[in-house]
Design an enzyme around this catalytic site. Structure first.
Site, PDB file in Angstrom:
ATOM      1  N   GLY A  39       0.839  -1.183   0.000  1.00 13.52           N
ATOM      2  CA  GLY A  39       0.000   0.000   0.000  1.00 13.52           C
ATOM      3  C   GLY A  39       0.876   1.236   0.000  1.00 13.52           C
ATOM      4  O   GLY A  39       2.088   1.142   0.191  1.00 13.52           O
ATOM      5  N   ALA A  44       4.175   7.610   2.875  1.00 16.11           N
ATOM      6  CA  ALA A  44       4.643   6.279   3.265  1.00 16.11           C
ATOM      7  C   ALA A  44       4.422   5.265   2.157  1.00 16.11           C
ATOM      8  O   ALA A  44       3.478   5.361   1.383  1.00 16.11           O
ATOM      9  CB  ALA A  44       3.925   5.827   4.532  1.00 16.11           C
ATOM     10  N   LYS A  61       6.831  -0.345   6.783  1.00 12.23           N
ATOM     11  CA  LYS A  61       6.278   0.964   6.422  1.00 12.23           C
ATOM     12  C   LYS A  61       7.421   1.964   6.362  1.00 12.23           C
ATOM     13  O   LYS A  61       7.990   2.334   7.394  1.00 12.23           O
ATOM     14  CB  LYS A  61       5.215   1.382   7.440  1.00 12.23           C
ATOM     15  CG  LYS A  61       4.548   2.717   7.125  1.00 12.23           C
ATOM     16  CD  LYS A  61       3.376   3.010   8.065  1.00 12.23           C
ATOM     17  CE  LYS A  61       2.712   4.342   7.726  1.00 12.23           C
ATOM     18  NZ  LYS A  61       1.558   4.653   8.605  1.00 12.23           N
ATOM     19  N   ASP A 158      -8.526   8.564  11.850  1.00  7.63           N
ATOM     20  CA  ASP A 158      -8.538   8.203  10.429  1.00  7.63           C
ATOM     21  C   ASP A 158      -9.077   6.779  10.224  1.00  7.63           C
ATOM     22  O   ASP A 158      -8.537   6.013   9.434  1.00  7.63           O
ATOM     23  CB  ASP A 158      -7.129   8.358   9.836  1.00  7.63           C
ATOM     24  CG  ASP A 158      -7.142   8.571   8.315  1.00  7.63           C
ATOM     25  OD1 ASP A 158      -8.226   8.830   7.741  1.00  7.63           O
ATOM     26  OD2 ASP A 158      -6.067   8.468   7.694  1.00  7.63           O
TER      27      ASP A 158
HETATM   28  P1  ADP Z   1      -0.527   5.854   5.335  1.00  8.18           P
HETATM   29  O1  ADP Z   1      -0.270   6.636   6.568  1.00  8.18           O
HETATM   30  O2  ADP Z   1       0.344   6.243   4.210  1.00  8.18           O
HETATM   31  O3  ADP Z   1      -1.978   5.773   4.954  1.00  8.18           O
HETATM   32  P2  ADP Z   1      -0.799   3.128   6.282  1.00  8.18           P
HETATM   33  O4  ADP Z   1      -0.175   2.730   7.574  1.00  8.18           O
HETATM   34  O5  ADP Z   1      -2.261   3.322   6.267  1.00  8.18           O
HETATM   35  O6  ADP Z   1      -0.035   4.387   5.709  1.00  8.18           O
HETATM   36  O7  ADP Z   1      -0.422   2.038   5.195  1.00  8.18           O
HETATM   37  C1  ADP Z   1      -0.811   2.227   3.837  1.00  8.18           C
HETATM   38  C2  ADP Z   1      -1.422   0.940   3.312  1.00  8.18           C
HETATM   39  O8  ADP Z   1      -0.433  -0.115   3.361  1.00  8.18           O
HETATM   40  C3  ADP Z   1      -2.604   0.413   4.118  1.00  8.18           C
HETATM   41  O9  ADP Z   1      -3.800   1.012   3.712  1.00  8.18           O
HETATM   42  C4  ADP Z   1      -2.540  -1.070   3.770  1.00  8.18           C
HETATM   43  O10 ADP Z   1      -3.111  -1.328   2.496  1.00  8.18           O
HETATM   44  C5  ADP Z   1      -1.042  -1.353   3.667  1.00  8.18           C
HETATM   45  N1  ADP Z   1      -0.532  -1.828   4.980  1.00  8.18           N
HETATM   46  C6  ADP Z   1      -0.183  -1.063   6.026  1.00  8.18           C
HETATM   47  N2  ADP Z   1       0.225  -1.798   7.075  1.00  8.18           N
HETATM   48  C7  ADP Z   1       0.121  -3.080   6.688  1.00  8.18           C
HETATM   49  C8  ADP Z   1       0.363  -4.353   7.335  1.00  8.18           C
HETATM   50  N3  ADP Z   1       0.795  -4.405   8.591  1.00  8.18           N
HETATM   51  N4  ADP Z   1       0.132  -5.489   6.632  1.00  8.18           N
HETATM   52  C9  ADP Z   1      -0.331  -5.426   5.362  1.00  8.18           C
HETATM   53  N5  ADP Z   1      -0.579  -4.276   4.702  1.00  8.18           N
HETATM   54  C10 ADP Z   1      -0.360  -3.112   5.344  1.00  8.18           C
HETATM   55 MG    MG Z   2      -3.626   4.793   5.820  1.00  6.84          MG
END
Ligand code: ADP
Ligand code: MG
Length: 331
Positions: A39, A44, A61, A158
């Site tokens: 993602g 990020a 991340k 969020d």
């Molecule tokens: P941002 O702050 O950029 O939105 P997120 O923490 O929401 O970052 O992560 C972005 C995306 O990455 C999430 O919406 C998800 O699809 C994927 N993602 C994040 N953490 C995980 C995880 N622990 N396992 C699998 N996918 C993840």
């Molecule tokens: Mg997010």
């Protein structure tokens, strides 16, 4: 910067963490899975990786420390601190390790193999979309996580289908709440305003620059329940302005067939959350939601009294107009 030493700044950010920040090269310890971007957000990128010494899969991340010319390291530290605080809840994703490079930090997170619940919310395939029983189970889990956060004075700010992940998608696993990038500590002596989430899920008080509280998350939980049940985003307009107008005017349709079942408990649940006034006497709390009739286990007809009285309904009776409280929270 003076606030840093106090652990909790006026901005609602935590600054003390326990996790050791490693300055080793991330790729000395992890293999990034090629082409496996899980993602991405504004600042990020999340990528799947394997820890070399254990063979375990994780989600890494990668977060930029500078955003729009501003140093955001403190906000990343806060995100780490909240994840640490939430290790006691299995509804929140686990933090395994942290790495720091010149311009980035890497949060090594428990891998949620089922991806975002978003994909199943918007699915047109009958067998891929959630059943009502699925939604109830997942909603209970989401509320358990949110209740834990709120008991610890954390607001997520969020909550949306992209930030609710699944341990597996088929068979349907358990939820993991992720993304504490906008989360804040709330305290009784410090007001918090104007942290913008995602338009479709944002509560009226955020739009009105009124104080933010745990109730702000509960609005989003109501939108989540609506989307999971119907596949429709209730306030989404043609553009941001229209979406915001729909929210502030509470312009929402409850005519979807998923909400019009005979007992209407799903509808009643959503209506205890999509209320304009955030005060807990009006909008339900996470704990109240967990006790709502819609989320009680339905098997073995434990209650034989199926009377039509309102004695078993939501924490507060739904009132159609609550304009008398309009002056609340004025700046
Ligand atoms: P941002 O702050 O950029 O939105 P997120 O923490 O929401 O970052 O992560 C972005 C995306 O990455 C999430 O919406 C998800 O699809 C994927 N993602 C994040 N953490 C995980 C995880 N622990 N396992 C699998 N996918 C993840
Ligand atoms: Mg997010």
């Amino acid at each position: 910067a003076a606030e840093a030493s106090r652990g909790r700044g006026a901005s609602g950010l935590l600054s003390d963490i326990q996790t050791t920040i490693s300055s080793d090269a991330f790729t000395d310890h992890y293999t990034l899975i090629p082409g496996k971007e899980l993602g991405r957000g504004k600042f990020a990128v999340v990528r799947k990786c394997v820890e070399k010494c254990t063979g375990h899969e994780y989600a890494a991340k990668f977060m930029r420390k500078r955003r729009k010319g501003q140093d955001c390291r403190m906000e990343i530290i806060h995100e780490i601190a909240v994840l640490e605080l939430a290790t006691a809840s299995h509804r929140v994703v686990n933090l395994h390790q942290v790495y720091e490079m010149a311009s980035e930090m890497v949060l090594v997170l428990e891998f949620a193999a089922g991806g975002e619940i978003f994909n199943q919310c918007v699915s047109d395939e009958e067998d891929e979309a959630f059943s009502e029983e699925d939604v109830k189970r997942l909603m209970r889990q989401i509320l358990e996580g949110v209740s834990f956060l709120h008991q610890n004075n954390v607001v997520h700010l969020d909550l949306k289908p992209q930030n609710i992940l699944l341990t597996s998608s088929s068979p349907l696993g358990d939820i993991k709440i992720v993304d504490f990038g906008l989360s804040r500590m709330v305290s009784s002596h410090q007001e918090l305003r104007e942290i913008m989430g995602t338009p479709e899920y944002v509560a009226p008080e955020v739009l009105n620059y009124e104080p933010i509280s745990t109730a702000t998350d509960m609005w989003s939980a109501g939108v989540l329940a609506y989307v999971m049940l119907t596949g429709i985003s209730p306030f989404l307009g043609e553009n941001k302005q229209e979406t915001f107008l729909n929210i502030s005017q509470l312009n929402v349709s409850y005519s979807e067939e998923e909400l019009q079942q005979p007992d209407r408990t799903a509808l009643s649940f959503i209506q205890t959350l999509l209320r304009k006034q955030p005060q807990s006497v009006d909008r339900a709390t996470a704990e109240q939601c967990l006790k709502h009739p819609w989320l009680q286990f339905s098997e073995a007809s434990s209650s034989t009294s199926s009377s039509t009285s309102s004695s078993t309904s939501s924490p507060e009776p739904a009132s159609s107009t609550t304009t008398a409280e309009e002056e609340d929270g004025g700046v």
